[in-house]
Design a protein around this motif. Structure first.
Motif, PDB file in Angstrom:
ATOM      1  N   GLN A  10      37.334  39.637  40.819  1.00 10.16           N
ATOM      2  CA  GLN A  10      38.140  39.145  41.994  1.00 10.16           C
ATOM      3  C   GLN A  10      39.302  39.869  42.014  1.00 10.16           C
ATOM      4  O   GLN A  10      40.135  39.755  41.017  1.00 10.16           O
ATOM      5  N   THR A  28      44.304  46.529  50.801  1.00  7.35           N
ATOM      6  CA  THR A  28      43.109  46.446  51.320  1.00  7.35           C
ATOM      7  C   THR A  28      42.578  48.186  51.439  1.00  7.35           C
ATOM      8  O   THR A  28      41.602  48.287  51.009  1.00  7.35           O
ATOM      9  N   LEU A  86      30.225  43.629  53.630  1.00 11.26           N
ATOM     10  CA  LEU A  86      31.503  43.093  53.891  1.00 11.26           C
ATOM     11  C   LEU A  86      31.265  41.867  54.458  1.00 11.26           C
ATOM     12  O   LEU A  86      30.835  41.851  55.817  1.00 11.26           O
ATOM     13  N   LYS A  97      37.758  43.374  56.719  1.00 11.41           N
ATOM     14  CA  LYS A  97      36.656  44.261  56.568  1.00 11.41           C
ATOM     15  C   LYS A  97      36.564  45.688  57.401  1.00 11.41           C
ATOM     16  O   LYS A  97      36.160  46.334  56.499  1.00 11.41           O
ATOM     17  N   LEU A 127      31.181  42.446  49.085  1.00  7.03           N
ATOM     18  CA  LEU A 127      32.577  42.282  49.342  1.00  7.03           C
ATOM     19  C   LEU A 127      32.890  40.912  50.065  1.00  7.03           C
ATOM     20  O   LEU A 127      32.443  41.164  51.156  1.00  7.03           O
ATOM     21  N   LEU A 176      35.776  38.952  51.500  1.00 13.53           N
ATOM     22  CA  LEU A 176      37.114  38.839  51.867  1.00 13.53           C
ATOM     23  C   LEU A 176      37.655  37.481  52.398  1.00 13.53           C
ATOM     24  O   LEU A 176      36.662  36.938  53.272  1.00 13.53           O
ATOM     25  N   VAL A 185      39.482  39.335  47.389  1.00 16.99           N
ATOM     26  CA  VAL A 185      38.257  39.920  47.599  1.00 16.99           C
ATOM     27  C   VAL A 185      37.509  39.889  46.307  1.00 16.99           C
ATOM     28  O   VAL A 185      38.044  39.799  45.118  1.00 16.99           O
ATOM     29  N   GLN A 186      36.266  39.111  46.560  1.00 20.66           N
ATOM     30  CA  GLN A 186      35.385  38.929  45.499  1.00 20.66           C
ATOM     31  C   GLN A 186      34.303  40.215  45.629  1.00 20.66           C
ATOM     32  O   GLN A 186      33.785  40.189  46.523  1.00 20.66           O
ATOM     33  N   LEU A 187      34.272  41.154  44.480  1.00 16.93           N
ATOM     34  CA  LEU A 187      33.260  42.076  44.558  1.00 16.93           C
ATOM     35  C   LEU A 187      32.126  41.553  43.529  1.00 16.93           C
ATOM     36  O   LEU A 187      32.555  41.293  42.511  1.00 16.93           O
TER      37      LEU A 187
END
Length: 160
Positions: free
Chosen positions: A2, A11, A30, A38, A119, A121, A130-132
């Motif tokens: 995160q 971004t 996204l 996004k 992702l 957002l 953003v959580q990946l």
């Protein structure tokens, strides 16, 4: 993983890093509210991959295709999709894309290839978060490469 993204430049930086570290075949989902970043992230990723000229938002066309090294990138915006049957009219059957960038994938459930990376957002008081999340072994390797990339240090300093 995160991260906090303080502004549009952060971004875009994440988008560029994703492009630099991406595997040869990848699907990116996204997710996030309108205006969460996004399209900004997708444009930066595509630009880093060498896409020249206008990078149009697929808000109305639903899919835009771009030549990239090793194949073709498809940028989809599924916000206006009412049901999965509408996907039949987008010409996605030939599956020739080497990179899928899918905005609003939740609109079609399991009808698209599964994500290598998701992702999520979101807006917050300091900008965006953003959580990946990896969705496949390729996605796990991608996130590892991303975490080790030199440009990640600047973004990591803003880590949530």
């Amino acid at each position: 993983m995160q991260l906090r993204l303080a502004d549009a430049e952060s971004t875009e930086s994440l988008g560029r890093l994703l492009a630099i570290t991406r595997p040869s075949q990848a699907v990116v989902h996204l997710q996030g509210d309108l205006g969460a970043g996004k399209s900004t992230l997708a444009r930066a990723l595509l630009r880093e991959l060498g896409v020249k000229g206008a990078i149009r938002s697929p808000t109305y066309t639903l899919v835009e295709r771009y030549p990239v090294p090793g194949g073709e990138a498809w940028h989809l915006d599924l916000y206006r999709i009412g049901d999965t049957g509408e996907l039949d009219f987008l010409g996605l059957d030939d599956a020739s894309a080497t990179l899928w960038l899918v905005e609003w994938p939740e609109k079609v459930g399991q009808a698209l290839p599964p994500a290598d990376i998701r992702l999520q957002l979101a807006h917050d008081r300091q900008g965006r978060t953003v959580q990946l999340q990896a969705g496949s072994p390729a996605g796990e390797q991608w996130l590892e490469a991303l975490a080790l990339s030199p440009g990640m240090r600047a973004l990591s300093l803003q880590s949530v």
